[in-house]
Design a protein around this motif. Sequence first.
Motif: not given
Length: 130
Positions: A95-108
């Motif tokens: 689901p797109d909501t899970l993928v979008e939620a990962l975008e808000r996590l720290p990159r490192r």
Amino acid sequence: MQRGSGRLSAHRDDEMKHELQGLLRSGRPTRTEEWNDPEPSAEDDPEVAHGPVTPGRAPTSLESVRLELARILTRGAFPAGPRELMRTLSRRHAPDTLVEALERLPRRAHYDNVQELAEALTRTRETENA
């Protein structure tokens, strides 16, 4: 063109169409025997039919997010960072909501398993709402 290799005979097929006619026309069960009708959903049933699981959606958000992630991701996806996990989720049609939620996590950041990822997602969502 009918080849005759169907599971049902033409007579049984017509019989089944006749049985379903009332249901199709009325939009509700037409049986007189109550025991034969499907049971309606209860208030405490899990939210399965209400769309995809999203972080921060319910009091048991951690469990539902972890379940959804474990259903989509395998052990081979870990350890990984948010970008790799986003690609994996996209490839597996998450689901797109899970993928979008990962975008808000720290990159490192790096996650060793589904539990760590689910905790990070729900923690990020809680801090955004506070």
